[in-house]
Design a protein around this motif. Structure first.
Motif, mmCIF file in Angstrom:
data_model
loop_
_atom_site.group_PDB
_atom_site.id
_atom_site.type_symbol
_atom_site.label_atom_id
_atom_site.label_comp_id
_atom_site.label_asym_id
_atom_site.label_seq_id
_atom_site.Cartn_x
_atom_site.Cartn_y
_atom_site.Cartn_z
ATOM 1 N N VAL A 1 -5.595 56.937 9.795
ATOM 2 C CA VAL A 1 -5.094 57.085 8.428
ATOM 3 C C VAL A 1 -5.996 56.213 7.561
ATOM 4 C CG1 VAL A 1 -3.149 56.642 6.887
ATOM 5 C CG2 VAL A 1 -2.736 57.561 9.183
ATOM 6 N N LYS A 2 -6.779 56.866 6.698
ATOM 7 C CA LYS A 2 -7.801 56.154 5.912
ATOM 8 C C LYS A 2 -7.534 56.338 4.432
ATOM 9 C CE LYS A 2 -12.052 54.371 5.316
ATOM 10 N NZ LYS A 2 -12.137 52.953 5.244
ATOM 11 N N GLY A 3 -7.152 55.247 3.784
ATOM 12 C CA GLY A 3 -6.951 55.258 2.346
ATOM 13 C C GLY A 3 -8.046 54.481 1.639
ATOM 14 N N ALA A 4 -7.989 54.505 0.337
ATOM 15 C CA ALA A 4 -8.996 53.830 -0.486
ATOM 16 C C ALA A 4 -8.804 52.323 -0.461
ATOM 17 C CB ALA A 4 -8.914 54.342 -1.923
ATOM 18 N N SER A 5 -9.848 51.615 -0.821
ATOM 19 C CA SER A 5 -9.792 50.158 -0.840
ATOM 20 C C SER A 5 -9.233 49.620 -2.151
ATOM 21 C CB SER A 5 -11.193 49.578 -0.593
ATOM 22 O OG SER A 5 -12.077 50.000 -1.617
#
Length: 184
Positions: free
Chosen positions: A129-133
């Motif tokens: 699960v990759k979200g924005a920084s």
């Protein structure tokens, strides 16, 4: 299809009405008129800053960073948390049963994304699960390249599923297949 990179907001999560409501709350707070859901869909794109500019914001009066922070607070405190689109979990389950590796690539800040995915009980469907920084909605392209490298896949081994032209841009950059849904 070896790996599916899902967009979250609007694609799996039925949050477009909530996002329009929050966008309009911020607009009203800053002295602008609300927009319809149709107009929101016309405006929507990455970087999100351009969407705000196209909707009439004067960044000399309200910085984009301030607007993003207002949106983020309102999203976190939204009184009617969005649910998944109808049949989304069924599709995730069926694809997993067929051996597809699934991950999420989202412009939503990572901590907010993790909370959403965990809270809706669907984290077990996803390898990553990759979200924005950050809150600023710049682009998912760099994160998409990093995620593909991490998953050790390239080109047509990847299918990007999303609801925006930006999702198509991510797919194009990766040389991936792309499926766009119209309900976001």
């Amino acid at each position: 299809m070896k790996v599916i990179l899902w967009d979250w907001n609007g694609t799996l999560l039925n949050d477009t009405p909530a996002n329009v409501d929050i966008f309009n709350r911020v607009r009203i707070e800053c002295g602008y008129s609300p927009v319809t859901i149709e107009r929101y869909r016309e405006l929507y794109r990455h970087p999100i800053r351009e969407m705000y500019a196209d909707s009439g914001y004067d960044f000399t009066k309200h910085s984009y960073e301030h607007l993003a922070e207002l949106w983020g607070r309102a999203y976190l405190n939204y009184e009617n948390p969005p649910r998944l689109h109808e049949d989304a979990e069924y599709v995730l389950r069926k694809l997993r049963e067929q051996g597809a590796r699934q991950s999420i690539l989202s412009a939503l800040p990572h901590a907010m994304l993790e909370e959403n995915v965990q809270g809706l009980g669907v984290a077990h469907h996803f390898e990553v699960v990759k979200g924005a920084s950050n809150l600023y909605g710049h682009s998912k392209i760099e994160e998409g390249v990093e995620l593909a490298r991490h998953l050790d896949v390239t080109g047509k081994e990847i299918t990007v599923v999303g609801d925006s032209t930006h999702d198509a841009e991510v797919a194009q950059t990766l040389g991936a297949n792309c499926w766009l849904v119209s309900h976001g």
